[in-house]
Design an enzyme around this catalytic site. Structure first.
Site: not given
Lengths: 278, 452
Positions: B121, B143, B419
């Site tokens: 991210k 969000e 990830s």
């Protein structure tokens, strides 16, 4: 959309437009058009029909009926709560036609449907348009559909005679104002403030600038929505706009006082519609 | 089909839907590159299905992004932050013991878990926060589901001196209380969302409502490669570094391209980032693994491409979990990060043309892979990532079962996008594997976590 024929005076052609006819009728009587919003199926389908009729019988020129939707990003808490309740009660999209027909059968008000786009897309734009026209509906107000993405809706057959009410906002560029006015039919919905639906004590100074810009781009009918809840605000907006849209205040009235409260608030709001001779 | 929509080109003219005119064949014959797809449309998906009030903001964002990506100063700034703040390039680690569970093929893990904040991210938030500064915005909103994107956004905001507000489903704020505290420690305000289903999609709805009202000062830092144009192409751009590094690293370590690349798909940002590096390599099969929840036959899942239908949500046309009325359905997954009823539009396109393949992985399969990787490699993955690992176990076995007469399993190479790390999921996993004393506070959290 180069294939889409459009003329700069689309909204001035009122032939066949129920919304245009209703606004012009009010104008002819020296009034600002009053447009009342309520969601279908709240608190239940029969009551939403009665409430719509109460709007028409107490001074509303146009009725806007919303389709409850799972993700209403342009709505504030009051309308969200009402539509969540309608969905929880089992409201289904085809019931919108039942509500529209229930109101148009008993009044001569123009009834527009306010809907987020996915439910229309799911049913199929043509099928939806056909059923709405058959129910006596005037057209659609589409809060999350811009003309850029509306090819299918713009191509909906003229035979249905449906109005296409797109929104313009304080942030709308001059170029987009022009294309949105040209794509609209019936009237143009001017968002008064940058925000979501909900009663506000004052409607932003931006509202008049948006209305003036829309008129300047060739719109004959521009109605202001978001934040309006009193006859004083209706009167204030009527000085520069062709119509005023009231939503949240009516939904709260229906929630708290039922159909009689809707009738009473509509009467109060309509006292703001007469225009002083100019 | 009544719900297909002909795409409208960026110039406003109608363009034919490439799905019908052989895009996959054109690609396979090297006529067309799939890399750097600019949007707004990916085939008939994507677009800008947004309220008019926000169009000016996304126009401004698009313009700023296009100028920035062509500006060597901006790309150097990103490269510097990636290297000296996020910790890139991330490693490519061969997982020799885990490979034994994958039919014996060679398995390499692209270690996004080693980035600052513990997941991929960070790539996107640094890029978008820099864009926010270029636009003169002083505030970002985001969000978050599990909290990874919220923590990453709060981190970028702290670094770049931006105000940060994170919308998070009320249920998730209770389940992920420690992540809420992390965001607050970083200076962010966390707003619990009590509307609708109180999940990630409702957090996005509330962030959009905030954005409409505060657009002059505020950038909406969307966390995945979904939403209105330019978000899908822009978020992918910031994550392309994953695939670029992985392609270079695998060539260096094995001297060849992989046979398959596996990633988990919620909105699909880590997947599109790693896929992008291999899109134009026809020999590389691309696999996205969606959350199958309790099983796609139960209805309690988030397998959007596998079972969804095209529709519009949050600004893009894509596959969508919706009912007969077009109402968004609630998704279910043990992984909050995959618990979203939509998917990025470029994935919808890659699925339709057959360039990438999407399959569901159940909660049980993901948790088994979670345990296998932890024990075989000493790496605790995020539960989202565990879906990609479970997928790799299947793909490895399929590859091993389909060898030529003179081939060995170790002739096959699979890359998995690792990830994110699993620290945030320890309570859920400990509850799942029944590792907690009955009366511990963690047990209570884990039980709530299991109610996903």
């Amino acid at each position: 959309m180069t294939t889409q024929p459009s003329s700069p005076d689309t909204t001035s052609g009122s032939s066949g437009s129920k919304a245009a006819a209703a606004i012009e009728k009010a104008r002819g009587e020296g009034r600002t058009a009053l447009i009342g919003y309520l969601p279908a199926g709240f608190p239940d389908v029969p009551t939403s029909i009665e409430a719509g009729i109460a709007l028409a019988e107490n001074g509303a020129d146009l009725i806007e009926i919303g389709i409850p939707y799972s993700d209403p990003v342009m709505d504030g808490h009051v309308i969200q709560e009402a539509t969540v309740e309608a969905l929880a009660q089992g409201f289904t999209v085809p019931q919108i036609f039942e509500v529209v027909e229930g109101i148009t059968r008993r009044t001569d008000a123009a009834v527009l449907v306010m809907t987020y786009w996915n439910p229309v897309m799911r049913m199929g734009v043509r099928a939806f348009a056909e059923r709405l026209a058959a129910a006596g509906g005037a057209g659609l107000i589409t809060p999350d559909l811009v003309p850029d993405e509306a090819a299918e809706w713009l191509e909906a057959p003229e035979e249905f005679g449906l109005d296409r009410v797109f929104l313009v906002a304080p942030s709308t560029s001059q170029k987009r104002m022009q294309t949105t006015v040209e794509a609209s039919r019936g009237f143009v919905y001017a968002v008064s403030v940058m925000g979501v639906t909900g009663a506000r004590t004052s409607v932003g100074a931006a509202a008049q600038a948006v209305v003036d810009a829309a008129h300047g781009a060739g719109a004959d009918r521009v109605c202001v929505g978001l934040g309006v809840s009193s006859s004083a605000q209706v009167r204030e907006i009527g000085a520069y706009a062709d119509g005023v849209i009231v939503g949240t205040a009516l939904v709260a009235a229906l929630r708290d006082g039922g159909v009689p409260a809707v009738a009473e608030l509509t009467r109060e709001l309509s006292t703001g519609t007469p225009r002083t001779a100019a | 089909m009544t719900d297909t929509h002909q795409g409208t080109g960026p110039d406003g003219t109608g363009t034919p839907d490439p799905i019908g005119d052989g895009a996959a064949e054109a690609f396979l014959s090297h006529d067309r590159s799939l890399r750097n797809a600019p949007g707004p449309y990916f085939g008939s998906y994507g677009g800008r299905w947004m309220p008019e009030s926000l169009i000016a903001a996304i126009d401004e964002l698009q313009e700023t992004f296009e100028q920035a990506r062509a500006d060597p100063e901006f790309t150097a700034q990103i490269a510097e932050l990636n290297r000296n703040y996020a910790g890139r390039p991330s490693l490519l680690t061969e997982a020799k013991s885990f490979a034994e569970h994958c039919g014996g093929v060679r398995v390499f893990l692209k270690r996004e878990d080693l980035n600052h904040t513990g997941s991929h991210k960070i790539n996107n938030v640094l890029g978008q926060a820099l864009l926010a500064k270029r636009m003169g915005k002083t505030r970002i909103i985001a969000e978050t589901g599990a909290g990874q994107h919220g923590v990453a956004s709060a981190t970028a905001a702290a670094l770049l001196d931006l105000e940060c507000v994170v919308y998070m489903g009320a249920e998730d704020t209770r389940r992920q209380a420690l992540n809420v505290a992390r965001m607050q420690l970083l200076g962010a305000t966390v707003i619990p969302v009590t509307n609708g289903s109180q999940t990630l999609k409702d957090a996005i709805n509330d962030a959009l409502r905030d954005w409409v009202a505060n657009v002059d000062t505020t950038h909406y830092l969307l966390g995945t490669a979904a939403g209105a144009h330019p978000f899908p192409a822009m978020v992918r751009f910031f994550h392309e570094v994953i695939g670029e590094e992985a392609r270079e690293q695998i060539l260096e370590q094995t001297g060849r391209l992989p046979d398959a690349v596996c990633a988990c798909v919620g909105g699909g940002s880590n997947a599109i980032g790693i896929f992008h590096g291999f899109l134009d390599d026809p020999s590389v099969a691309l696999y996205g693994f969606e959350a199958g929840g309790e099983g796609v036959e139960t209805g309690r899942h988030a397998a959007t491409i596998t079972l969804g239908r095209p529709g519009v949500l949050h600004g893009a046309r894509s596959y969508l979990m919706q009912d007969e009325d077009g109402q968004t359905m609630e998704s279910h997954s043990i992984s909050a990060g995959l618990d979203y009823p939509g998917v990025g539009p470029e994935h919808a396109y890659l699925a339709d043309i057959g360039r990438a393949h999407y399959e569901p992985i159940t909660d049980a399969e993901a948790m088994e892979a979670f345990k296998v990787l932890s024990r075989s490699e000493g790496i605790i993955p995020a539960i989202e990532t565990a879906h990609a690992l479970a997928g790799a176990m299947k793909i490895g076995r399929r590859l091993a079962a389909d060898l030529g007469p003179d081939e060995r399993p170790s002739d096959r190479v699979v890359i998995v996008s690792l990830s994110g790390r699993g620290d945030k999921d320890v309570a859920t996993a400990a509850g799942y594997f029944d590792l907690l004393p009955d009366d511990s506070a963690e047990q209570e959290i884990a039980e709530e976590g299991e109610q996903l």
